[in-house]
Motif scaffolding. Structure first.
Motif, mmCIF file in Angstrom:
data_model
loop_
_atom_site.group_PDB
_atom_site.id
_atom_site.type_symbol
_atom_site.label_atom_id
_atom_site.label_comp_id
_atom_site.label_asym_id
_atom_site.label_seq_id
_atom_site.Cartn_x
_atom_site.Cartn_y
_atom_site.Cartn_z
ATOM 1 N N ARG A 82 17.694 66.803 8.070
ATOM 2 C CA ARG A 82 16.950 67.512 9.109
ATOM 3 C C ARG A 82 15.639 66.791 9.445
ATOM 4 O O ARG A 82 15.282 66.630 10.615
ATOM 5 C CB ARG A 82 16.662 68.931 8.645
ATOM 6 C CG ARG A 82 15.855 69.772 9.634
ATOM 7 C CD ARG A 82 15.549 71.140 9.030
ATOM 8 N NE ARG A 82 14.807 71.955 9.982
ATOM 9 C CZ ARG A 82 13.483 71.899 10.117
ATOM 10 N NH1 ARG A 82 12.775 71.060 9.374
ATOM 11 N NH2 ARG A 82 12.883 72.672 10.998
ATOM 12 N N LYS A 83 14.919 66.366 8.415
ATOM 13 C CA LYS A 83 13.669 65.651 8.649
ATOM 14 C C LYS A 83 13.920 64.381 9.444
ATOM 15 O O LYS A 83 13.192 64.071 10.403
ATOM 16 C CB LYS A 83 12.979 65.312 7.329
ATOM 17 C CG LYS A 83 11.641 64.580 7.504
ATOM 18 C CD LYS A 83 11.006 64.259 6.180
ATOM 19 C CE LYS A 83 9.612 63.652 6.396
ATOM 20 N NZ LYS A 83 9.602 62.476 7.280
ATOM 21 N N ALA A 84 14.949 63.624 9.055
ATOM 22 C CA ALA A 84 15.255 62.384 9.759
ATOM 23 C C ALA A 84 15.673 62.659 11.199
ATOM 24 O O ALA A 84 15.300 61.913 12.121
ATOM 25 C CB ALA A 84 16.362 61.629 9.017
ATOM 26 N N PHE A 85 16.427 63.733 11.401
ATOM 27 C CA PHE A 85 16.864 64.082 12.752
ATOM 28 C C PHE A 85 15.660 64.428 13.624
ATOM 29 O O PHE A 85 15.510 63.907 14.740
ATOM 30 C CB PHE A 85 17.836 65.258 12.714
ATOM 31 C CG PHE A 85 18.363 65.651 14.069
ATOM 32 C CD1 PHE A 85 19.456 64.999 14.618
ATOM 33 C CD2 PHE A 85 17.754 66.651 14.802
ATOM 34 C CE1 PHE A 85 19.924 65.335 15.871
ATOM 35 C CE2 PHE A 85 18.218 67.008 16.057
ATOM 36 C CZ PHE A 85 19.312 66.348 16.604
ATOM 37 N N VAL A 86 14.795 65.288 13.137
ATOM 38 C CA VAL A 86 13.629 65.720 13.907
ATOM 39 C C VAL A 86 12.675 64.550 14.173
ATOM 40 O O VAL A 86 12.105 64.430 15.255
ATOM 41 C CB VAL A 86 12.895 66.860 13.165
ATOM 42 C CG1 VAL A 86 11.559 67.169 13.824
ATOM 43 C CG2 VAL A 86 13.763 68.109 13.143
ATOM 44 N N ASP A 87 12.530 63.671 13.193
ATOM 45 C CA ASP A 87 11.624 62.526 13.363
ATOM 46 C C ASP A 87 12.132 61.536 14.404
ATOM 47 O O ASP A 87 11.336 60.786 14.991
ATOM 48 C CB ASP A 87 11.445 61.792 12.032
ATOM 49 C CG ASP A 87 10.571 62.564 11.050
ATOM 50 O OD1 ASP A 87 9.923 63.530 11.479
ATOM 51 O OD2 ASP A 87 10.562 62.201 9.864
ATOM 52 N N ASN A 88 13.440 61.512 14.638
ATOM 53 C CA ASN A 88 14.018 60.498 15.517
ATOM 54 C C ASN A 88 14.534 61.023 16.847
ATOM 55 O O ASN A 88 14.903 60.216 17.711
ATOM 56 C CB ASN A 88 15.158 59.776 14.782
ATOM 57 C CG ASN A 88 14.656 58.845 13.699
ATOM 58 O OD1 ASN A 88 14.268 57.708 13.967
ATOM 59 N ND2 ASN A 88 14.632 59.336 12.466
ATOM 60 N N ILE A 89 14.576 62.341 17.026
ATOM 61 C CA ILE A 89 15.051 62.884 18.290
ATOM 62 C C ILE A 89 13.998 62.634 19.369
ATOM 63 O O ILE A 89 12.800 62.519 19.066
ATOM 64 C CB ILE A 89 15.364 64.393 18.165
ATOM 65 C CG1 ILE A 89 16.218 64.870 19.338
ATOM 66 C CG2 ILE A 89 14.076 65.203 18.067
ATOM 67 C CD1 ILE A 89 17.614 64.335 19.340
ATOM 68 N N ALA A 90 14.418 62.544 20.608
ATOM 69 C CA ALA A 90 13.488 62.318 21.718
ATOM 70 C C ALA A 90 12.355 63.340 21.689
ATOM 71 O O ALA A 90 12.594 64.535 21.512
ATOM 72 C CB ALA A 90 14.245 62.392 23.045
ATOM 73 N N LYS A 91 11.121 62.866 21.851
ATOM 74 C CA LYS A 91 9.954 63.732 21.679
ATOM 75 C C LYS A 91 9.858 64.828 22.729
ATOM 76 O O LYS A 91 9.192 65.843 22.512
ATOM 77 C CB LYS A 91 8.673 62.886 21.689
ATOM 78 C CG LYS A 91 8.588 61.884 20.550
ATOM 79 C CD LYS A 91 8.740 62.574 19.195
ATOM 80 C CE LYS A 91 8.689 61.571 18.047
ATOM 81 N NZ LYS A 91 8.947 62.223 16.737
ATOM 82 N N ASP A 92 10.480 64.618 23.873
ATOM 83 C CA ASP A 92 10.410 65.640 24.918
ATOM 84 C C ASP A 92 11.588 66.618 24.845
ATOM 85 O O ASP A 92 11.770 67.455 25.734
ATOM 86 C CB ASP A 92 10.345 65.001 26.302
ATOM 87 C CG ASP A 92 11.531 64.080 26.580
ATOM 88 O OD1 ASP A 92 12.287 63.799 25.625
ATOM 89 O OD2 ASP A 92 11.691 63.650 27.734
#
Length: 368
Positions: free
Chosen positions: A84-94
């Motif tokens: 989850r952390k890796a997903f959130v850190d790498n998903i498009a910021k917008d």
């Protein structure tokens, strides 16, 4: 992420931007002030202020790309925390990320369908651009339903053949996971300079365990390169204890901790996986090894060639970003998770009187 709140569907809605924090934080402050205040005029003014703020947030959210992340398990589970952390850190910021937990490690199977129904209700309400399904239960329960809604599906942590869950593979893409039995055992022996030949591999009775047996292991006893790995599934905590205590007398040299998250005690209550692993660490006379990083600790398994959730979360985010950028899902390709990393606990090695004696060319990660 700047903050989180729980919705009526028990999902986690991410507040992604500084602008949203500047809007939402004063809202909560003034709501608290209004609840304590006694003047009707002040309350009315605050209500108007709150309404305007919420309209602003809703307007921004409506313009953002929405991604629904469905976790098979729960937020307190280390595997979920890792990917989850890796997903959130790498998903498009917008992008706006909305999460829902199915909690299938702790609830009985009879409740799976209802959890899936609520997740679909949420998906129908927010109408996301992409749905991400994490692990086997979410994929099996929701992949086809989401695909029929013409919403692209990205998956991670899936051990099963995707063809078993969806009519067409053109509707899904993601990261497949495979425990590394045949690679783990020889490398463990070489790195530790040992000759552990017979391994008892313990699993609970769960969707993941069933999928692994049917898709990966295929039989209860795997023989290769002079090694034997006996795959055994147990449904209860008591059965697990008996298997661990009997293992030395049955000729085993070591125990591999497979999935052990759905065991129940004599009263039918769920037993946390940490409690299971810690009991095993205390009472087993055989060294413990693991397939996943969350089982490696001084009071659980001493190590092994393990899979991490982070790389899978990152890969799923990258695939999701491609879809949000307009890529056609048929242009993307499903990948297999990284081939594992050697990880050992210093305390765990000491507990079993083991030492890393041959590093080969492998990078080894150590934890306390």
């Amino acid at each position: 992420m700047s903050g989180e709140r729980r919705s009526k569907y028990h999902c986690f809605c991410a507040v992604r931007t500084v602008k949203e924090v500047c809007i939402v934080c004063p809202v909560f402050f003034w709501v608290d002030f209004a609840m304590k205040g006694r003047r009707r005029t002040m309350r009315n003014l605050l209500c108007i202020f709150i309404l305007v703020c919420l309209m602003a947030v809703s307007s921004e959210a409506a313009q953002a790309d929405c991604v629904v992340l469905v976790n098979s398990y729960h937020q307190g589970y280390r595997w979920v925390q890792s990917y989850r952390k890796a997903f959130v850190d790498n998903i498009a910021k917008d992008a706006m990320v909305v999460e829902v937990d199915l909690d299938t490690k702790r609830i009985p199977r009879s409740e799976y369908a209802e959890r899936a129904r609520k997740a679909l209700a949420l998906i129908d309400e927010v109408k996301p651009e992409v749905v991400v399904l994490a692990d086997d239960n979410a994929f099996a329960l929701l992949a086809e339903e989401v695909a029929t809604r013409k919403i692209p599906v990205v998956f991670l942590g899936v051990n099963s053949n995707p063809r078993n869950a969806v009519t067409s593979l053109d509707t899904v893409v993601g990261v497949l996971e495979r425990p590394l039995v045949k690679r783990s055992i020889p490398i463990i022996n070489e790195v530790l300079n040992k000759d552990f030949r017979n391994f008892l591999v313990l699993f609970d009775v769960s969707t993941t365990s069933e999928v692994l047996f049917n898709e990966v292991f295929h039989e209860n006893s795997i023989k290769f390169m002079g090694y034997t790995a006996e795959i055994r599934t147990v449904a209860t905590y008591d059965e697990w204890k008996k298997a661990v205590l009997a293992a030395p007398g049955q000729g085993f040299d070591a125990i591999m901790l497979g999935v052990h998250n759905t065991l129940r005690d004599e009263d039918g209550r769920h037993v946390p996986y940490r409690k299971v692993a810690r009991w095993t660490n205390i009472y087993s006379t055989l060294p413990l090894f693991a397939f996943w990083d969350f089982s490696v600790s001084s009071d659980m398994a001493c190590g092994g060639l393990v899979l991490f959730g982070g790389p899978q979360g990152e890969a799923a985010a990258q695939l999701t970003n491609r879809l949000l950028e307009g890529a056609n899902i048929v242009q993307l390709h499903t990948i297999t998770a990284e081939r594992g990393k050697l990880m050992f606990s210093r305390g765990g090695l000491k507990r079993w009187g083991l030492k890393v004696e041959n590093r080969k060319d492998e990078t080894i990660f150590f934890v306390d």
